[in-house]
Write a protein that holds these residues in place. Structure first.
Motif, PDB file in Angstrom:
ATOM      1  N   UNK A  33      -8.291 109.833  40.554  1.00 49.14           N
ATOM      2  CA  UNK A  33      -7.383 109.306  41.573  1.00 49.14           C
ATOM      3  C   UNK A  33      -7.372 107.776  41.554  1.00 49.14           C
ATOM      4  N   UNK A  34      -8.525 107.197  41.309  1.00 52.45           N
ATOM      5  CA  UNK A  34      -8.587 105.742  41.256  1.00 52.45           C
ATOM      6  C   UNK A  34      -7.677 105.208  40.149  1.00 52.45           C
ATOM      7  N   UNK A  35      -7.544 105.987  39.102  1.00 55.27           N
ATOM      8  CA  UNK A  35      -6.662 105.560  38.022  1.00 55.27           C
ATOM      9  C   UNK A  35      -5.201 105.833  38.346  1.00 55.27           C
ATOM     10  N   UNK A  36      -4.941 106.959  38.982  1.00 58.06           N
ATOM     11  CA  UNK A  36      -3.552 107.408  39.065  1.00 58.06           C
ATOM     12  C   UNK A  36      -2.883 107.158  40.417  1.00 58.06           C
ATOM     13  N   UNK A  37      -3.640 106.741  41.417  1.00 59.72           N
ATOM     14  CA  UNK A  37      -3.088 106.661  42.767  1.00 59.72           C
ATOM     15  C   UNK A  37      -1.890 105.720  42.833  1.00 59.72           C
ATOM     16  N   UNK A  38      -0.814 106.202  43.401  1.00 58.27           N
ATOM     17  CA  UNK A  38       0.343 105.343  43.628  1.00 58.27           C
ATOM     18  C   UNK A  38       0.197 104.674  44.994  1.00 58.27           C
ATOM     19  N   UNK A  39       1.001 103.660  45.210  1.00 55.11           N
ATOM     20  CA  UNK A  39       0.960 102.993  46.507  1.00 55.11           C
ATOM     21  C   UNK A  39       1.330 103.972  47.615  1.00 55.11           C
ATOM     22  N   UNK A  40       2.277 104.835  47.314  1.00 53.49           N
ATOM     23  CA  UNK A  40       2.683 105.828  48.314  1.00 53.49           C
ATOM     24  C   UNK A  40       1.496 106.720  48.696  1.00 53.49           C
ATOM     25  N   UNK A  41       0.736 107.123  47.698  1.00 51.59           N
ATOM     26  CA  UNK A  41      -0.450 107.935  47.972  1.00 51.59           C
ATOM     27  C   UNK A  41      -1.370 107.212  48.940  1.00 51.59           C
ATOM     28  N   UNK A  42      -1.631 105.950  48.614  1.00 53.97           N
ATOM     29  CA  UNK A  42      -2.580 105.191  49.425  1.00 53.97           C
ATOM     30  C   UNK A  42      -2.076 105.030  50.848  1.00 53.97           C
ATOM     31  N   UNK A  43      -0.797 104.795  50.972  1.00 57.08           N
ATOM     32  CA  UNK A  43      -0.235 104.654  52.323  1.00 57.08           C
ATOM     33  C   UNK A  43      -0.402 105.964  53.093  1.00 57.08           C
ATOM     34  N   UNK A  44      -0.118 107.061  52.411  1.00 56.80           N
ATOM     35  CA  UNK A  44      -0.263 108.364  53.067  1.00 56.80           C
ATOM     36  C   UNK A  44      -1.706 108.559  53.528  1.00 56.80           C
ATOM     37  N   UNK A  45      -2.637 108.179  52.677  1.00 50.48           N
ATOM     38  CA  UNK A  45      -4.042 108.333  53.049  1.00 50.48           C
ATOM     39  C   UNK A  45      -4.391 107.448  54.240  1.00 50.48           C
ATOM     40  N   UNK A  46      -3.856 106.254  54.233  1.00 55.81           N
ATOM     41  CA  UNK A  46      -4.134 105.369  55.366  1.00 55.81           C
ATOM     42  C   UNK A  46      -3.608 105.971  56.660  1.00 55.81           C
ATOM     43  N   UNK A  47      -2.464 106.566  56.554  1.00 52.34           N
ATOM     44  CA  UNK A  47      -1.935 107.226  57.753  1.00 52.34           C
ATOM     45  C   UNK A  47      -2.866 108.370  58.159  1.00 52.34           C
ATOM     46  N   UNK A  48      -3.385 109.055  57.171  1.00 49.73           N
ATOM     47  CA  UNK A  48      -4.309 110.144  57.480  1.00 49.73           C
ATOM     48  C   UNK A  48      -5.519 109.608  58.245  1.00 49.73           C
ATOM     49  N   UNK A  49      -6.085 108.528  57.748  1.00 45.09           N
ATOM     50  CA  UNK A  49      -7.246 107.948  58.416  1.00 45.09           C
ATOM     51  C   UNK A  49      -6.865 107.483  59.818  1.00 45.09           C
ATOM     52  N   UNK A  50      -5.655 106.980  59.949  1.00 45.08           N
ATOM     53  CA  UNK A  50      -5.184 106.575  61.274  1.00 45.08           C
ATOM     54  C   UNK A  50      -5.235 107.773  62.213  1.00 45.08           C
ATOM     55  N   UNK A  51      -4.757 108.901  61.725  1.00 41.35           N
ATOM     56  CA  UNK A  51      -4.769 110.124  62.523  1.00 41.35           C
ATOM     57  C   UNK A  51      -6.203 110.508  62.886  1.00 41.35           C
ATOM     58  N   UNK A  52      -7.087 110.369  61.912  1.00 41.76           N
ATOM     59  CA  UNK A  52      -8.494 110.647  62.187  1.00 41.76           C
ATOM     60  C   UNK A  52      -8.977 109.813  63.368  1.00 41.76           C
ATOM     61  N   UNK A  53      -8.695 108.531  63.294  1.00 43.45           N
ATOM     62  CA  UNK A  53      -9.218 107.617  64.318  1.00 43.45           C
ATOM     63  C   UNK A  53      -8.620 107.928  65.681  1.00 43.45           C
ATOM     64  N   UNK A  54      -7.374 108.315  65.657  1.00 43.12           N
ATOM     65  CA  UNK A  54      -6.741 108.677  66.918  1.00 43.12           C
ATOM     66  C   UNK A  54      -7.440 109.904  67.509  1.00 43.12           C
TER      67      UNK A  54
END
Lengths: 262, 262
Positions: A103-124
């Motif tokens: 994933x570190x090699x292949x992750x797109x920016x969109x992927x990373x943004x989606x993950x950040x949103x996921x973490x946001x949901x976690x924190x909420x």
DNA sequence: ACGCTAGTTCTTGTATACAGGACAGCATGA
DNA sequence: TCATGCTGTCCTGTATACAAGAACTAGCGT
């Protein structure tokens, strides 16, 4: 206990998948103690289906190691031994190291943004003390990354392992631990975005290791529970009574570095 | 076709495990073509049990991805797509690399001797053209190593993957390929005994890679088969007729580097 | 009073019966 | 001639009935 309050399913009857999902969810939300007996007739009454479907569901759960079927005795929620727990986390380490490397090699920016949103949901979920959602999100974070890498076989395997991990860590869930976990998720995303492979590996190992460190605490656990209550409402039930029942000694919550869900 | 020749089980009736085992074995021994329909009633007649048990078995097999359950249509032997095949081997590479790495460190002399005996058995099966035994042994070699490492969770996962691999490589089995595979097993043992970690990794990757190289050939496959025949006799049936039916074009057998079972 | 044994009851394992959807074959029409 | 709609048959999905083992309780003996 356990008055069989039937769940009326408007459209016909509930499917096997729903039963599996409900039991899994109830377990993940700590409404069922480890080792709890899952009587077939009781489940029939609760879900309003025949034993056929219930048995199908129990078989499915048994294959993902969430319940143990003792012949002629019935189905019981699994009680993972410390050794088994160790092996599950070892397996996760093996599989996730590779997944994160790819994933570190292949992750797109969109992927990373989606993950950040996921973490946001976690924190909420953590902020609002939504324990069921929190636990679920902390687990699915890892599965989502596997999905993004795109190997369905590995994703399925990991999903199973994550669920088992959740079962294992049930006893040492705490808000604090969840918060730590979520922070580590953030750190992982940052390292991936920077494409720092070795750092990702290091963080991931630490992240998973944190759980095992407190594994010795699997022992004293609870007794009284109401099957109908536990399985009562559907996906993400949060309707009643005290915020969440914690049928164990409260000591775990105050520990220094209790890691709930990796 | 498929006259329902009933298998009389002397002591009561066959268990679900037996049915699973029989179908798996029949598949591994190429007595069932990919995509074959597994009708419930027919299986009932063959095994002399009720649909209840047959359905349990089919559900189990579906869980390990060996059969596909199409709703309201029935159960069919899986037909792995090339992409799925790729993912299975990728998963094996991930898991086995780690297992072999650990094994290279921890292997005792007794372990190595046992493995050498295993390879001996492989070679014997190859020499005597005992195709069922051969295929089984070539697969279990990998599982045995996982067992020796001692992580039951990883072992179970790998066992599933190995079975799926076998299903995938069914079409390109050949004595020559089997022989190559067995030779590579020997080379692996030698490298492990010498504790040459990097060499082990290299050999292992090559060993698994050899299979994928010929994966494109998954396409033309067969039609006529007799369900009762295929599932007839028990574990490792070898009693009748032609040594083994190969319901596909014979081209695969003559290929340069067709790797049967990794 | 305590432990052991036998009977009862409850639960699971297995088979069977019933209902509904899918496929095949035929008939009908363009 | 071919396509399309219909109907009959087969097969699966689900529920229920029956048999057998396990746990629980009560009674007996020591």
């Amino acid at each position: 206990m356990s008055r069989p309050r039937k769940i009326a399913e408007e459209n016909g009857s509930v499917s096997t998948e729903v039963i599996v999902e409900r039991i899994t969810t109830a377990m993940l939300e700590q409404r069922l103690p480890l080792g709890a007996k899952l009587g077939e007739e009781k489940l029939c009454a609760i879900f309003g289906v025949s034993r056929t479907k219930v048995r199908q569901a129990l078989n499915r759960l048994a294959r993902s190691q969430l319940v143990v079927l003792k012949p002629r005795r019935g189905a019981f929620l699994a009680e993972p031994t410390p050794e088994e727990a160790r092996q599950v986390f070892e397996a996760r380490r093996v599989i996730e190291c590779e997944i994160f490397a790819q994933f570190t090699r292949s992750a797109s920016e969109a992927d990373l943004v989606a993950l950040e949103r996921h973490v946001e949901a976690e924190r909420r979920a953590i902020r609002t003390d939504d324990v069921p959602l929190r636990n679920r999100l902390l687990g699915t974070f890892h599965v989502r990354i596997a999905e993004m890498v795109g190997n369905k076989v590995l994703t399925d395997i990991l999903a199973d392992l994550v669920t088992r991990s959740s079962l294992i860590t049930l006893l040492l869930q705490s808000t604090q631990a969840a918060s730590c976990s979520s922070d580590e998720h953030r750190a992982l995303i940052a390292a991936i975005r920077a494409r720092k492979g070795p750092l990702v590996q290091k963080l991931l190992r630490e992240h998973i290791d944190h759980v095992e460190r407190d594994l010795a605490d699997i022992d004293g656990r609870a007794s009284a529970f109401d099957l109908a209550d536990a399985l009562g409402s559907g996906i993400a039930a949060r309707k009643s009574k005290a915020p969440v029942r914690r049928p164990r000694n409260g000591a775990a919550a105050g520990r220094g570095r209790a890691q709930g869900q990796p």
